[in-house]
Design an enzyme around this catalytic site. Structure first.
Site, PDB file in Angstrom:
ATOM      1  N   ASP A  89       0.823  -1.155   0.072  1.00 14.62           N
ATOM      2  CA  ASP A  89      -0.151   0.131  -0.131  1.00 14.62           C
ATOM      3  C   ASP A  89       0.739   1.343  -0.309  1.00 14.62           C
ATOM      4  O   ASP A  89       1.914   1.056   0.503  1.00 14.62           O
ATOM      5  CB  ASP A  89      -0.776   0.148   1.103  1.00 14.62           C
ATOM      6  CG  ASP A  89      -2.139   0.792   0.886  1.00 14.62           C
ATOM      7  OD1 ASP A  89      -2.299   1.410  -0.235  1.00 14.62           O
ATOM      8  OD2 ASP A  89      -2.846   1.160   2.067  1.00 14.62           O
ATOM      9  N   GLU A  90       0.473   2.405  -0.440  1.00 16.88           N
ATOM     10  CA  GLU A  90       1.078   3.657  -0.477  1.00 16.88           C
ATOM     11  C   GLU A  90       2.482   3.585  -1.085  1.00 16.88           C
ATOM     12  O   GLU A  90       3.315   3.968  -0.911  1.00 16.88           O
ATOM     13  CB  GLU A  90       1.392   4.180   1.062  1.00 16.88           C
ATOM     14  CG  GLU A  90       0.014   4.409   1.911  1.00 16.88           C
ATOM     15  CD  GLU A  90      -1.027   5.450   1.211  1.00 16.88           C
ATOM     16  OE1 GLU A  90      -0.489   6.399   0.618  1.00 16.88           O
ATOM     17  OE2 GLU A  90      -1.837   5.644   1.785  1.00 16.88           O
ATOM     18  N   ALA A  91       2.281   2.995  -2.298  1.00 14.75           N
ATOM     19  CA  ALA A  91       3.418   2.594  -3.237  1.00 14.75           C
ATOM     20  C   ALA A  91       4.155   4.031  -3.653  1.00 14.75           C
ATOM     21  O   ALA A  91       5.398   3.937  -3.892  1.00 14.75           O
ATOM     22  CB  ALA A  91       3.135   1.807  -4.320  1.00 14.75           C
ATOM     23  N   GLN A  92       3.478   5.092  -3.602  1.00  9.73           N
ATOM     24  CA  GLN A  92       4.184   6.226  -4.019  1.00  9.73           C
ATOM     25  C   GLN A  92       5.172   6.765  -2.907  1.00  9.73           C
ATOM     26  O   GLN A  92       6.052   7.756  -3.499  1.00  9.73           O
ATOM     27  CB  GLN A  92       3.098   7.368  -4.278  1.00  9.73           C
ATOM     28  CG  GLN A  92       2.464   7.996  -2.974  1.00  9.73           C
ATOM     29  CD  GLN A  92       1.481   7.360  -2.391  1.00  9.73           C
ATOM     30  OE1 GLN A  92       1.120   6.171  -2.861  1.00  9.73           O
ATOM     31  NE2 GLN A  92       1.055   7.602  -1.218  1.00  9.73           N
TER      32      GLN A  92
END
Ligand code: ADP
Length: 192
Positions: A89-92
């Site tokens: 999750d929240e790969a950015q």
């Protein structure tokens, strides 16, 4: 969308603005994989401490246990060889090394499900999401609801003044906006 196992790995990317339901969709897929008795490991960047260090959490308060990591490389270090599905999750918030790592996991036969913001608060592509979108076998792009007009929203409006690209927070700092009501420059809170 049906994902058919063909004895090989693949990459699924869920990309969109804040509040579009990326984490909900990621958790839904990971839960279904667990119901299918698949071995699942979930990772999130340590930077995202918005609700809980050891869980991925949606704005609707769905949660799932996850391993907080500082660098994408830790995914390979912490990987249990028996794991079949890897959620991220929240790969950015990871650097572009995540791209090669996702490729490697898929080449190893893992199902890799990655969720992240596709654009920053100025509307610019948020690395490494563009690269991940390019290599993914499956892409899902959910839209939020514009808080001004109720139309589908593809943008994340920052509502407090800050020029830092990364300003972790939830509803207090950001709003979902459609193309018409998104203003990339100033911090513009809506008059609700
Ligand atoms: P993301 O991971 O894309 O930020 P989440 O999965 O965490 O999204 O949260 C999605 C949930 O956020 C929705 O199901 C809804 O309950 C809530 N929500 C709050 N504001 C909005 C909005 N403007 N548009 C859509 N959903 C919203």
């Amino acid at each position: 969308m049906n994902f058919v196992s063909i004895n090989s790995g693949w990459i699924e990317v869920i990309a969109g603005s804040m509040f579009s339901g990326k984490s909900e969709e990621l958790i839904r897929r990971l839960r279904r994989a667990e119901i299918a008795r698949m071995r699942v490991q979930v990772f999130k960047p340590l930077i995202d401490k918005r609700y809980d260090d050891n869980h991925i959490v949606s704005h609707s308060e769905l949660k799932m246990k996850s391993d907080p990591i500082e660098k994408a490389e830790e995914i390979l270090e912490k990987l249990d060889p028996r794991t079949e599905v890897v959620g991220i999750d929240e790969a950015q918030f990871f650097d572009t090394s995540l791209v090669a790592i996702c490729n490697r996991l898929a080449d190893m036969g893992k199902r890799v499900i990655v969720a992240g913001l596709d654009k920053d608060y100025t509307g610019q592509p948020f690395e490494p999401m563009p690269q991940l979108l390019a290599i993914a076998e499956y892409i899902t792009k959910p839209l939020a609801i514009c808080v001004i007009c109720g139309n589908p929203a593809n943008f994340t409006q920052r509502t407090i003044e800050s020029e830092d690209r990364v300003l972790v927070g939830a509803s207090g700092f950001y709003e979902a906006r459609c193309r018409k009501h998104f203003d990339p420059k100033p911090a513009v809170p809506s008059k609700k």
